[in-house]
Scaffold this motif. Sequence first.
Motif, PDB file in Angstrom:
ATOM      1  N   GLU A  75      20.436   2.428   1.833  1.00  0.00           N
ATOM      2  CA  GLU A  75      19.531   3.165   1.145  1.00  0.00           C
ATOM      3  C   GLU A  75      18.523   3.772   2.259  1.00  0.00           C
ATOM      4  N   LYS A  76      18.598   3.119   3.276  1.00  0.00           N
ATOM      5  CA  LYS A  76      17.789   3.611   4.491  1.00  0.00           C
ATOM      6  C   LYS A  76      18.303   4.773   5.333  1.00  0.00           C
ATOM      7  N   ARG A  77      19.512   4.584   5.313  1.00  0.00           N
ATOM      8  CA  ARG A  77      20.531   5.775   5.970  1.00  0.00           C
ATOM      9  C   ARG A  77      20.161   6.752   5.300  1.00  0.00           C
ATOM     10  N   LEU A  78      20.322   6.899   3.828  1.00  0.00           N
ATOM     11  CA  LEU A  78      20.158   8.016   2.908  1.00  0.00           C
ATOM     12  C   LEU A  78      18.872   8.688   3.214  1.00  0.00           C
ATOM     13  N   ALA A  79      17.930   7.718   3.046  1.00  0.00           N
ATOM     14  CA  ALA A  79      16.362   8.233   3.093  1.00  0.00           C
ATOM     15  C   ALA A  79      16.584   9.197   4.612  1.00  0.00           C
TER      16      ALA A  79
ATOM     17  N   ALA B  12      10.310  11.190  -0.921  1.00  0.00           N
ATOM     18  CA  ALA B  12      11.420  10.164  -0.416  1.00  0.00           C
ATOM     19  C   ALA B  12      10.547   8.764   0.073  1.00  0.00           C
ATOM     20  N   TRP B  13      11.177   7.506   0.062  1.00  0.00           N
ATOM     21  CA  TRP B  13      10.428   6.516   0.454  1.00  0.00           C
ATOM     22  C   TRP B  13      11.469   5.700   1.513  1.00  0.00           C
ATOM     23  N   LEU B  14      10.649   5.381   2.720  1.00  0.00           N
ATOM     24  CA  LEU B  14      11.319   4.693   3.668  1.00  0.00           C
ATOM     25  C   LEU B  14      10.430   3.609   4.132  1.00  0.00           C
ATOM     26  N   SER B  15      11.094   2.138   3.980  1.00  0.00           N
ATOM     27  CA  SER B  15      10.138   1.046   4.349  1.00  0.00           C
ATOM     28  C   SER B  15      11.446   0.093   5.108  1.00  0.00           C
TER      29      SER B  15
ATOM     30  N   LEU C  26       0.894  -1.198   0.284  1.00  0.00           N
ATOM     31  CA  LEU C  26      -0.019  -0.064  -0.083  1.00  0.00           C
ATOM     32  C   LEU C  26       0.933   1.136  -0.199  1.00  0.00           C
ATOM     33  N   ALA C  27       1.927   1.182   0.897  1.00  0.00           N
ATOM     34  CA  ALA C  27       2.889   2.400   0.995  1.00  0.00           C
ATOM     35  C   ALA C  27       3.524   2.377  -0.486  1.00  0.00           C
ATOM     36  N   GLU C  28       3.863   1.463  -1.141  1.00  0.00           N
ATOM     37  CA  GLU C  28       4.585   1.743  -2.228  1.00  0.00           C
ATOM     38  C   GLU C  28       3.612   2.206  -3.540  1.00  0.00           C
ATOM     39  N   GLN C  29       2.381   1.933  -3.431  1.00  0.00           N
ATOM     40  CA  GLN C  29       1.311   2.289  -4.542  1.00  0.00           C
ATOM     41  C   GLN C  29       1.193   3.797  -4.213  1.00  0.00           C
ATOM     42  N   HIS C  30       1.280   4.347  -3.024  1.00  0.00           N
ATOM     43  CA  HIS C  30       1.176   5.699  -2.726  1.00  0.00           C
ATOM     44  C   HIS C  30       2.455   6.242  -3.161  1.00  0.00           C
TER      45      HIS C  30
END
Length: 701
Positions: A368-372, A358-361, A338-342
């Motif tokens: 990638e997480k650190r970057l986000a 930005a995307w964080l999961s 769901l988050a990705e669809q958004h």
Amino acid sequence: MTNKRPPTALEKMGLNSPMALALHLPSRYEDETELFTIEEALGLGQFNAIQTQGVVIRSQVLFRPRRQLLVTIEDDTGALGLRFLNFYPSQQKQMAVGSHIRVRGEVRDGFLGAEMVHPIVRAVTADAPLSASLTPVYPASAGLSQTIIRKAVLKALQDPSLKESLAEFLPASLTSEILPTQDWPPLQEAIAYLHQPPADANTQSLLERTHPAWRRVQFEELLAQQISLKRAHAIRRERRAPCFKKLVAICNDEKNNDEASAPTSIEEGLLKVLPFELTGAQTRVWREIGDDLSNTFPMNRLLQGDVGSGKTVIAALAAARAIDHGYQAAIMAPTEILAEQHYLKMQEWFEPLGVKVAWLSGSLKAKEKRLAQEMIENGVAQLIIGTHALIQDKVSFSRLGLAVIDEQHRFGVRQRLEIQQRVGSELFYCHQLMMSATPIPRTLAMTYYADLDVSVIDELPPGRKPITTKVVKAARRDEVIGGLHAWLAKGLQAYWVCPLIEESEVLQLQTAVESFEQLTQALPHFKVGLVHGRLKSEEKAAVMASFKTNEIQLLVATTVIEVGVDVPNAALMVIEHAERFGYAQIHQLRGRVGRGSADSVCILMYAEPLSMAAKERLQTLRETTDGFVIAERDLSLRGPGELLGAKQSGDAMLRFVDLQRDAWLIELAQTAADRLLSEHADLVGRHLERWLGSRTEFLKA
Ligand code: ADP
Ligand code: MG
């Protein structure tokens, strides 16, 4: 080293003060106030536990079919057998031939005539006095006997401190005017009564919790809840949040905006890039939300609208407004998909406007997480989409102005509080917008959600077609595939949804692969695609893109398509093992079809045997596509706990009030709360302390 003794079983249950024990009210009662002859017991005891007594005339241990103790007692009127499957030597001794015992239990017809299985036994003389009050049975935990709780409660009720803490302090003027009857005893009396009701008490109303003594307790509990909600309401208005007024173009003095002129704000830009016009309902709710955002205290609003009603664009508009003012906006969704669809949608809408999304999961690689996280922290990221990962340890926002929580009921109260604490400034709170397809029933709206404003989208975007739902046995799978062939031959597309297997993701994947292979073989002229949760995001996106462009005609999918997929040409959906899905899931899934010009069909395939509940569920789903009806059914099945996300916050629940049974008390408590706050503000704190102790925090969420 501290020298603490381990907590007792009572303390483990939170029963660690006289007040806690006093409020530990019985769940039912046993009647030991009456005694019957054995002859009477044989007649009356078939349906009710009943008390009788006699002399033991026989006691023997049998070993077949299994070890058991058989005892026979007798009085002047007859004889009664007692059977014990587990027993201790001490019990054998207690029931030795010749002893006089009093027993309590239900009578049934056994092999050897009338008997009680595992009655409660006490060795007393025939003239031992009967209990004068009903015997309470308390909620208990393993290892904590009724005897221990009863003793502790009795002792607590004698405790001098209770006089003070249960004292009546609601002014008589208030109670006499507000309570519907003067029969409700004062609190202390009510509580004493509930612990030890007299022999002639109305047991029915005690059990059903409609007795005046219960009413008084329930009223006080609801009063505490209403007060704390009203307080939370007032506190929220005293808090500060950034004021997001609509930005007006500087040279916007002409009424008709020049089409060619550049948009003055991201909000306007967004409205221009949208491929559709807002519906009337969307325009209305956006006005309501826009008004909230221009207040200087934090918004706390629920946007409610059925599946497919178009909530996402409203969230986007609110985000645009916050970003226009130089703040960040976050959208949190309960599942990765769901988050990705958004995320995909927001990128499409916002990046052309120059907004950094930005995307964080949880599934991001560490780097990638650190970057986000960095981008969120230094403010480069303006719109942040993600899962629970947004409220985990290392995330701190630079300037969070708005938090949107999608499918809010799938989050706990604690998590909703959590995101407010991430704003990055101690002076400000962020605005909160929650979204849900599940309507909140009136009783919940008046209690737990009393400080929540609600906007409703009650209109679907134009062009939606009614969906015909069919319920079909799995044995007719071949027929269904035949129909599917005819459907695809018309140039239309379809979904095939594979069953949810909660126990095993691997098994779920396996069945999806099997169905995919079978359908690929059965439909050689068409391209069949497969999408499931184990695919990488890019792979998933590629399959979805081919489906969108009709390179793939049939999409076999696990529940990943539950949300967000939008392909108007796909107007047929087959759901395998529909009996394994809940109301909300099927409703969500089915919302994927009915968006194009073709008549839409949803086929619910089920395997036998069907449970009664599943049968009823499928029937309801066939009969209606109305989200409100479905939500009501769902609620009556699951109770309000799940809607509240209360799995993580059982503490916040009312203990003695049942919202369905006691709904009428809520208004009473509301009136009383208003009067207490305005006329007797000094008493408010005391009442809250009595009822809620440390639990008040939850009610602010
Ligand atoms: P939900 O309320 O279930 O979250 P979405 O926001 O996902 O619904 O919207 C469902 C679909 O309807 C999306 O494809 C969206 O682009 C589309 N949509 C939303 N608003 C409108 C509108 N006013 N006119 C036409 N289509 C719309
Ligand atoms: Mg949605």
